[in-house]
Scaffold this motif. Structure first.
Motif, short mmCIF file in Angstrom:
data_model
loop_
_atom_site.label_atom_id
_atom_site.label_comp_id
_atom_site.label_asym_id
_atom_site.label_seq_id
_atom_site.Cartn_x
_atom_site.Cartn_y
_atom_site.Cartn_z
N MET A 71 0.21 12.17 -1.83
CA MET A 71 0.69 11.63 -0.61
C MET A 71 1.70 12.74 -0.02
O MET A 71 2.78 12.46 -0.14
N ALA B 12 5.48 4.65 -3.23
CA ALA B 12 4.29 5.33 -2.67
C ALA B 12 3.59 6.27 -3.43
O ALA B 12 2.06 6.31 -3.50
N ARG C 13 0.84 3.76 1.89
CA ARG C 13 1.20 3.95 3.38
C ARG C 13 2.66 3.12 3.87
O ARG C 13 3.34 3.52 4.44
N THR D 189 0.94 -1.33 -0.05
CA THR D 189 0.06 -0.14 0.13
C THR D 189 1.09 1.31 0.02
O THR D 189 2.10 1.24 0.32
#
Length: 254
Positions: A99, A92, A67, A65
């Motif tokens: 993000m 990421a 995160r 993922t």
């Protein structure tokens, strides 16, 4: 219910949020044993919080993922493996292009890697992306300040930093001792304490200002070597007119 993976997970999260990592990790391990899909990632975060980066990385690499990749990047950066950290942060960002944590982490790693020619464009670009969406993002602003300082642009770093201690040091690096003294004095008064590293820095700033006041009359001033993060160097003499020295400080108000 001791066999509820969700309850174990929530208890582990709560303990981790309180900083009680040694209690949180067994709860999260039990949640993982009971099959909770989020337990491995949460356990990685808890191990990071406990300072065990190697164990945290082992947990995080098993989770695909955004995160998890960002957290793995933080671990690798802390372990000094900057190139692998860049790879994790980029993964990421591929999953979540906006993000902020991954972009700020990527910038920090590029700043640590540095550039032989002092070009830190790769470190500034991710920070500018965050700031374009959120101009007041404190972590991005501070990251930009540190990056600018690392490239020798102390005047611009002063404008971006939200750390008054660093601002005081960088003002000293620019030769703006009066401004540095004001910033550091206010910081110490706010903290209601004289037992601070900034006390010594403040004393040094006053000493350098006294040298400047004395030497400008002879058209010889003291210019400090621009301090690096957590480092203040002795001033060195350099011939220059007082008017030019005053112009050095005017950069801060442009």
């Amino acid at each position: 219910n001791p066999h509820s993976s969700e309850l174990r997970l929530q208890r582990g999260r709560a303990l981790a949020a309180m900083g009680r990592m040694t209690e949180a990790i067994p709860e999260l391990e039990r949640a993982l044993e009971l099959g909770h899909p989020a337990a491995r990632f949460e356990m990685g975060l808890a191990r990071m919080g406990a300072g065990d980066r190697q164990a945290a990385l082992a947990d995080l690499v098993g989770v695909d993922t955004a995160r998890a990749h960002a957290a793995a990047g933080v671990c690798l950066g802390g372990m000094g493996d900057c190139r692998e950290a860049v790879s994790e942060f980029n993964q990421a960002i591929q999953m979540d292009s906006g993000m902020a944590a991954a972009l700020i982490g990527l910038a920090a790693v590029w700043r640590d890697i540095g550039d032989p020619d002092g070009d830190l464009t790769q470190a500034l670009a991710p920070l500018d992306q965050v700031l374009a969406e959120d101009p007041q993002n404190a972590a991005a602003r501070q990251g930009k300040a540190l990056t600018l300082a690392a490239s020798g642009e102390l005047a611009r770093a002063v404008e971006w930093t939200n750390d008054p201690g660093l601002k005081g040091w960088w003002l000293m690096g620019l030769g703006c001792y009066d401004e540095a003294i004001d910033v550091l004095q206010a910081l110490m008064e706010e903290a209601h304490s004289q037992e601070s590293v900034y006390t010594a820095v403040l004393v040094q700033a006053r000493r350098w200002q006294a040298m400047l006041d004395e030497d400008v009359r002879g058209e010889r001033i003291w210019e400090p070597v621009p301090p690096k993060f957590c480092s203040v160097s002795r001033p060195r003499p350099r011939t220059r007119s007082g008017e030019e020295a005053a112009g050095h400080c005017s950069l801060l108000t442009m």
